[in-house]
Design an enzyme around this catalytic site. Structure first.
Site, mmCIF file in Angstrom:
data_model
loop_
_atom_site.group_PDB
_atom_site.id
_atom_site.type_symbol
_atom_site.label_atom_id
_atom_site.label_comp_id
_atom_site.label_asym_id
_atom_site.label_seq_id
_atom_site.Cartn_x
_atom_site.Cartn_y
_atom_site.Cartn_z
ATOM 1 N N ASP A 25 17.405 96.450 43.433
ATOM 2 C CA ASP A 25 16.899 95.472 41.870
ATOM 3 C C ASP A 25 17.272 97.407 40.501
ATOM 4 O O ASP A 25 16.754 97.527 40.562
ATOM 5 C CB ASP A 25 15.731 95.021 42.304
ATOM 6 C CG ASP A 25 15.747 93.741 40.751
ATOM 7 O OD1 ASP A 25 15.336 94.739 39.664
ATOM 8 O OD2 ASP A 25 14.638 93.083 40.975
ATOM 9 N N HIS A 84 18.484 92.087 40.573
ATOM 10 C CA HIS A 84 17.808 91.008 40.362
ATOM 11 C C HIS A 84 18.045 89.486 40.564
ATOM 12 O O HIS A 84 19.103 89.005 39.540
ATOM 13 C CB HIS A 84 16.832 91.341 38.975
ATOM 14 C CG HIS A 84 15.654 91.040 38.745
ATOM 15 N ND1 HIS A 84 14.075 90.876 39.450
ATOM 16 C CD2 HIS A 84 15.394 90.336 38.202
ATOM 17 C CE1 HIS A 84 13.603 90.342 39.407
ATOM 18 N NE2 HIS A 84 13.889 89.647 38.033
ATOM 19 N N SER A 133 11.274 85.939 39.739
ATOM 20 C CA SER A 133 10.761 86.974 38.528
ATOM 21 C C SER A 133 9.613 87.039 37.857
ATOM 22 O O SER A 133 8.910 86.052 38.936
ATOM 23 C CB SER A 133 11.996 87.197 37.904
ATOM 24 O OG SER A 133 11.319 88.374 36.792
#
Ligand SMILES: *[C@@H]1O[C@H](CO)[C@@H](O)[C@H](O)[C@H]1NC(C)=O
Length: 213
Positions: free
Chosen positions: A140, A196, A22
């Site tokens: 995502d 994600h 991330s």
């Protein structure tokens, strides 16, 4: 952020491979650009936001009026000095409707993406990577727009249509050396099903592990 492995070469100091999850993806790219010694060899950005975000987790601005309204309101605060310095997410807030504000006041992202000046040192250091791997999560719901995981973003001046890295000014003017890196076969774009950071161990072993060997 994890530093995944050290590679031994015949000369010392050795290089290392780095893997960022991330926001770790863009923070480790800054490390590659700013701290060339010891050299990073492979950078893997897993769901990283290389062009920042313009949206909130699970609140898709392009399809929801309320989400779009919130992100527009957020902008006024995101580029004030105090917010830039103390809120980590503000470091990569990228408002395509206020491009001048972004370029001028984004302390982190606009700097590492060469929006104000082209820092030749950044460009040279990034190109020392052997491989820059970017992983995008096809479902995502956290990162908006998801194109940022492959270094794409929203086209400037509006907040619906996106452009790929290759369509961007950053690439066309080769401000960061990414076009040169792509020509040299150093950019690797991977996509995987899932939300994600949702991937299986099998997928990791088959697709990412080979980059770390
Ligand atoms: C370019 O980046 C290097 C490394 O972080 C830094 O020392 C230098 O001051 C920067 N130059 C400019 C013009 O921003």
């Amino acid at each position: 952020i994890t530093v995944s492995s050290w590679t031994s070469t015949s000369r010392w100091p050795c290089g290392y491979n780095a893997m960022g999850f991330s926001q770790g993806g863009q923070f480790l790219r800054a490390v590659a650009q700013r701290c060339p010694s010891p050299p990073m060899k492979t950078l893997i950005s897993i769901g990283g936001q290389q062009q920042g975000v313009y949206g909130l987790p699970r609140c898709p601005g392009e399809s929801s009026v309320i989400c779009d309204w919130i992100r527009k309101k957020l902008n006024s605060g995101a580029y004030t000095d105090v917010v830039q310095k103390h809120l980590v997410q503000a470091q990569y807030w990228h408002d395509p409707l206020n491009d001048d504000l972004y370029k001028k006041h984004s302390l982190f992202l606009a700097d590492i993406n060469q929006e104000r000046v082209v820092n030749e040192t950044y460009k040279k250091n990034l190109q020392m990577l052997d491989k820059f791997v970017m992983v995008k999560f096809l479902q995502d719901t956290v990162v908006d727009p998801v194109d940022t995981e492959w270094f794409g973003f929203l086209k400037t001046g509006q907040a619906k249509e996106t452009e790929t890295l290759q369509e961007s000014v950053l690439y066309k003017e080769d401000r960061l050396g990414l076009a040169a890196m792509e020509a040299a076969g150093k950019l690797h774009f991977l996509a995987t099903e899932g939300d994600h950071l949702q991937f299986t161990e099998k997928w990791f072993n088959e697709n990412l592990l080979p980059y770390l060997r």
